[in-house]
Motif scaffolding. Structure first.
Motif, PDB file in Angstrom:
ATOM      1  N   LEU A  53     -46.013  77.251 -53.653  1.00 28.54           N
ATOM      2  CA  LEU A  53     -46.961  78.294 -54.011  1.00 28.54           C
ATOM      3  C   LEU A  53     -47.730  77.956 -55.283  1.00 28.54           C
ATOM      4  CD1 LEU A  53     -44.760  81.424 -53.221  1.00 28.54           C
ATOM      5  CD2 LEU A  53     -46.737  80.616 -51.909  1.00 28.54           C
ATOM      6  N   GLY A  54     -47.058  77.336 -56.243  1.00 26.51           N
ATOM      7  CA  GLY A  54     -47.737  76.937 -57.473  1.00 26.51           C
ATOM      8  C   GLY A  54     -48.801  75.885 -57.206  1.00 26.51           C
ATOM      9  N   ALA A  55     -48.480  74.898 -56.370  1.00 26.99           N
ATOM     10  CA  ALA A  55     -49.461  73.868 -56.018  1.00 26.99           C
ATOM     11  C   ALA A  55     -50.619  74.478 -55.246  1.00 26.99           C
ATOM     12  CB  ALA A  55     -48.794  72.772 -55.201  1.00 26.99           C
ATOM     13  N   LEU A  56     -50.318  75.420 -54.362  1.00 30.74           N
ATOM     14  CA  LEU A  56     -51.372  76.085 -53.601  1.00 30.74           C
ATOM     15  C   LEU A  56     -52.321  76.836 -54.522  1.00 30.74           C
ATOM     16  CD1 LEU A  56     -52.666  77.084 -50.960  1.00 30.74           C
ATOM     17  CD2 LEU A  56     -50.969  78.931 -50.948  1.00 30.74           C
ATOM     18  N   ARG A  57     -51.775  77.519 -55.509  1.00 39.01           N
ATOM     19  CA  ARG A  57     -52.638  78.260 -56.440  1.00 39.01           C
ATOM     20  C   ARG A  57     -53.627  77.319 -57.124  1.00 39.01           C
ATOM     21  NH1 ARG A  57     -50.786  82.037 -61.634  1.00 39.01           N
ATOM     22  NH2 ARG A  57     -52.703  83.306 -61.666  1.00 39.01           N
ATOM     23  N   ASP A  58     -53.137  76.185 -57.574  1.00 41.87           N
ATOM     24  CA  ASP A  58     -54.019  75.205 -58.218  1.00 41.87           C
ATOM     25  C   ASP A  58     -55.043  74.658 -57.221  1.00 41.87           C
ATOM     26  OD1 ASP A  58     -52.619  75.514 -60.580  1.00 41.87           O
ATOM     27  OD2 ASP A  58     -51.351  73.747 -60.255  1.00 41.87           O
ATOM     28  N   ASP A  59     -54.590  74.359 -56.004  1.00 43.75           N
ATOM     29  CA  ASP A  59     -55.480  73.781 -54.999  1.00 43.75           C
ATOM     30  C   ASP A  59     -56.594  74.750 -54.617  1.00 43.75           C
ATOM     31  OD1 ASP A  59     -53.977  71.473 -54.959  1.00 43.75           O
ATOM     32  OD2 ASP A  59     -52.881  71.984 -53.127  1.00 43.75           O
ATOM     33  N   LEU A  60     -56.244  76.028 -54.460  1.00 40.97           N
ATOM     34  CA  LEU A  60     -57.265  77.014 -54.106  1.00 40.97           C
ATOM     35  C   LEU A  60     -58.285  77.177 -55.229  1.00 40.97           C
ATOM     36  CD1 LEU A  60     -55.115  79.767 -52.361  1.00 40.97           C
ATOM     37  CD2 LEU A  60     -56.928  78.408 -51.296  1.00 40.97           C
ATOM     38  N   ALA A  61     -57.817  77.173 -56.456  1.00 42.71           N
ATOM     39  CA  ALA A  61     -58.728  77.331 -57.592  1.00 42.71           C
ATOM     40  C   ALA A  61     -59.791  76.238 -57.612  1.00 42.71           C
ATOM     41  CB  ALA A  61     -57.939  77.332 -58.898  1.00 42.71           C
ATOM     42  N   SER A  62     -59.407  75.040 -57.198  1.00 45.23           N
ATOM     43  CA  SER A  62     -60.361  73.934 -57.199  1.00 45.23           C
ATOM     44  C   SER A  62     -61.154  73.838 -55.902  1.00 45.23           C
ATOM     45  CB  SER A  62     -59.630  72.615 -57.454  1.00 45.23           C
ATOM     46  OG  SER A  62     -58.685  72.353 -56.434  1.00 45.23           O
ATOM     47  N   ALA A  63     -60.635  74.448 -54.813  1.00 41.94           N
ATOM     48  CA  ALA A  63     -61.297  74.319 -53.511  1.00 41.94           C
ATOM     49  C   ALA A  63     -62.375  75.368 -53.284  1.00 41.94           C
ATOM     50  CB  ALA A  63     -60.267  74.400 -52.384  1.00 41.94           C
ATOM     51  N   TRP A  64     -62.135  76.608 -53.741  1.00 34.95           N
ATOM     52  CA  TRP A  64     -63.139  77.648 -53.503  1.00 34.95           C
ATOM     53  C   TRP A  64     -64.429  77.341 -54.252  1.00 34.95           C
ATOM     54  CZ3 TRP A  64     -61.796  80.175 -49.501  1.00 34.95           C
ATOM     55  CH2 TRP A  64     -60.545  80.774 -49.322  1.00 34.95           C
ATOM     56  N   PRO A  65     -65.581  77.584 -53.648  1.00 37.37           N
ATOM     57  CA  PRO A  65     -66.846  77.420 -54.379  1.00 37.37           C
ATOM     58  C   PRO A  65     -66.958  78.449 -55.504  1.00 37.37           C
ATOM     59  CG  PRO A  65     -67.206  77.583 -51.994  1.00 37.37           C
ATOM     60  CD  PRO A  65     -65.788  77.986 -52.246  1.00 37.37           C
ATOM     61  N   GLU A  66     -67.876  78.203 -56.399  1.00 28.12           N
ATOM     62  CA  GLU A  66     -68.165  79.187 -57.449  1.00 28.12           C
ATOM     63  C   GLU A  66     -68.840  80.410 -56.834  1.00 28.12           C
ATOM     64  OE1 GLU A  66     -67.473  79.170 -60.764  1.00 28.12           O
ATOM     65  OE2 GLU A  66     -66.281  77.369 -60.358  1.00 28.12           O
ATOM     66  N   PRO A  67     -68.607  81.613 -57.385  1.00 31.91           N
ATOM     67  CA  PRO A  67     -69.332  82.791 -56.904  1.00 31.91           C
ATOM     68  C   PRO A  67     -70.840  82.550 -56.950  1.00 31.91           C
ATOM     69  CG  PRO A  67     -67.560  83.453 -58.369  1.00 31.91           C
ATOM     70  CD  PRO A  67     -67.639  81.950 -58.455  1.00 31.91           C
ATOM     71  N   GLY A  68     -71.531  82.950 -55.910  1.00 37.10           N
ATOM     72  CA  GLY A  68     -72.971  82.741 -55.827  1.00 37.10           C
ATOM     73  C   GLY A  68     -73.371  81.442 -55.178  1.00 37.10           C
ATOM     74  N   SER A  69     -72.397  80.560 -54.921  1.00 34.18           N
ATOM     75  CA  SER A  69     -72.704  79.285 -54.283  1.00 34.18           C
ATOM     76  C   SER A  69     -73.189  79.513 -52.851  1.00 34.18           C
ATOM     77  CB  SER A  69     -71.467  78.396 -54.263  1.00 34.18           C
ATOM     78  OG  SER A  69     -71.657  77.277 -53.397  1.00 34.18           O
ATOM     79  N   PRO A  70     -74.185  78.737 -52.398  1.00 34.35           N
ATOM     80  CA  PRO A  70     -74.630  78.856 -51.006  1.00 34.35           C
ATOM     81  C   PRO A  70     -73.551  78.469 -50.000  1.00 34.35           C
ATOM     82  CG  PRO A  70     -75.667  76.971 -52.091  1.00 34.35           C
ATOM     83  CD  PRO A  70     -74.995  77.768 -53.163  1.00 34.35           C
ATOM     84  N   LEU A  71     -72.496  77.790 -50.469  1.00 37.26           N
ATOM     85  CA  LEU A  71     -71.419  77.407 -49.553  1.00 37.26           C
ATOM     86  C   LEU A  71     -70.701  78.622 -48.959  1.00 37.26           C
ATOM     87  CD1 LEU A  71     -69.630  74.301 -51.110  1.00 37.26           C
ATOM     88  CD2 LEU A  71     -70.793  74.458 -48.904  1.00 37.26           C
ATOM     89  N   TRP A  72     -70.751  79.775 -49.639  1.00 38.28           N
ATOM     90  CA  TRP A  72     -70.097  80.964 -49.092  1.00 38.28           C
ATOM     91  C   TRP A  72     -70.740  81.401 -47.771  1.00 38.28           C
ATOM     92  CZ3 TRP A  72     -65.473  81.818 -50.593  1.00 38.28           C
ATOM     93  CH2 TRP A  72     -65.092  81.563 -51.903  1.00 38.28           C
ATOM     94  N   ALA A  73     -71.975  80.996 -47.542  1.00 38.78           N
ATOM     95  CA  ALA A  73     -72.653  81.328 -46.282  1.00 38.78           C
ATOM     96  C   ALA A  73     -72.462  80.247 -45.229  1.00 38.78           C
ATOM     97  CB  ALA A  73     -74.151  81.533 -46.540  1.00 38.78           C
ATOM     98  N   ALA A  74     -71.792  79.158 -45.588  1.00 38.26           N
ATOM     99  CA  ALA A  74     -71.575  78.063 -44.625  1.00 38.26           C
ATOM    100  C   ALA A  74     -70.661  78.534 -43.500  1.00 38.26           C
ATOM    101  CB  ALA A  74     -70.967  76.862 -45.332  1.00 38.26           C
ATOM    102  N   PRO A  75     -70.889  78.051 -42.281  1.00 38.26           N
ATOM    103  CA  PRO A  75     -70.015  78.451 -41.171  1.00 38.26           C
ATOM    104  C   PRO A  75     -68.592  77.940 -41.374  1.00 38.26           C
ATOM    105  CG  PRO A  75     -71.497  76.683 -40.498  1.00 38.26           C
ATOM    106  CD  PRO A  75     -71.956  77.128 -41.849  1.00 38.26           C
ATOM    107  N   SER A  76     -67.645  78.715 -40.879  1.00 35.00           N
ATOM    108  CA  SER A  76     -66.240  78.332 -40.985  1.00 35.00           C
ATOM    109  C   SER A  76     -65.576  78.491 -39.624  1.00 35.00           C
ATOM    110  CB  SER A  76     -65.516  79.211 -42.017  1.00 35.00           C
ATOM    111  OG  SER A  76     -65.220  80.492 -41.473  1.00 35.00           O
TER     112      SER A  76
END
Length: 230
Positions: free
Chosen positions: A107-130
């Motif tokens: 869980l600790g490694a996941l927390r670090d990984d998510l922090a680096s993986a999510w785009p910054e708020p406002g990034s156009p990547l949030w609109a990218a298809p998933s």
């Protein structure tokens, strides 16, 4: 967001809050798990057929899968959340018997990984298809927000580190009521259900509210997700 949220790009403010509160929720969970014993995690959770270890394994597996969605979006790819339902179930089972120390490490490694993986708020990547429900990446962080907060209660109920629905802030409760309203029968609205709004939210999520809701309650439909949830 409604159950059609997978096709809708969430606002920057919603994404920002989901990022912050899901990280805070994961931090709270990690801290609480650190005070438990291996026997605590082997005991049954509030979810039928699952130990607390199963719930923690599910949280870790889903977080890893959604991190993969962020990484795929950055590469211009769309991939499934899980390779298959069987792979999902097998992964949860495999991680369910971890020791406290092993769960904390994952869980600790996941927390670090998510922090680096999510785009910054406002990034156009949030609109990218998933690959999550056929919608944009923003739907993935909302799913993570819901899951980490709901399942933290599931995993810790009945332990010395139990947390309750009071840890769900007003923004999450509003989001959950809108997202889960589709579970109600036709002609019934969330506002038709009497009781404290947080208790109504817990009931909509299929959990036992802190205070029983008054009156006769309608039967809830399935969880609104393309990925089966508990």
């Amino acid at each position: 967001m409604s159950s059609t949220e997978g096709n809708t790009v969430s606002s920057t403010s919603t994404v920002s809050h989901a990022l912050a509160d899901s990280d805070a929720g994961l931090g709270t969970l990690i801290s609480a798990v650190g005070h438990l014993t291996d026997a605590d995690l082997a005991a049954p959770s509030t979810l039928e057929g699952w130990t607390r270890g199963h719930v923690l394994s599910h949280i870790a597996a889903l977080g890893t899968a959604l991190r993969g969605q962020a990484q795929a979006a950055e590469n211009g790819e769309v991939v499934p959340v899980y390779a298959s339902q069987e792979a999902r179930n097998a992964g949860i089972e495999a991680g369910s018997g971890r020791t406290v120390a092993e769960h904390l490490a994952v869980l600790g490694a996941l927390r670090d990984d998510l922090a680096s993986a999510w785009p910054e708020p406002g990034s156009p990547l949030w609109a990218a298809p998933s690959g999550y429900r056929g919608g944009p990446l923003s739907g993935c962080v909302l799913a993570w927000w819901r899951e980490v907060r709901i399942h933290s209660v599931d995993a810790l109920t009945g332990t010395s580190q139990e947390v309750g629905y009071e840890t769900w802030d007003d923004a999450l409760c509003a989001h959950l009521r809108e997202f889960l309203a589709v579970r109600l029968p036709d002609g019934v609205a969330v506002d038709d259900i009497a009781g404290d709004p947080r208790d109504v939210t817990a009931w909509l999520a299929g959990r036992v509210p802190a205070t029983p809701l008054p009156g006769e309650l309608p039967e809830l439909g399935p969880w609104p997700s393309a990925v089966p949830a508990r």
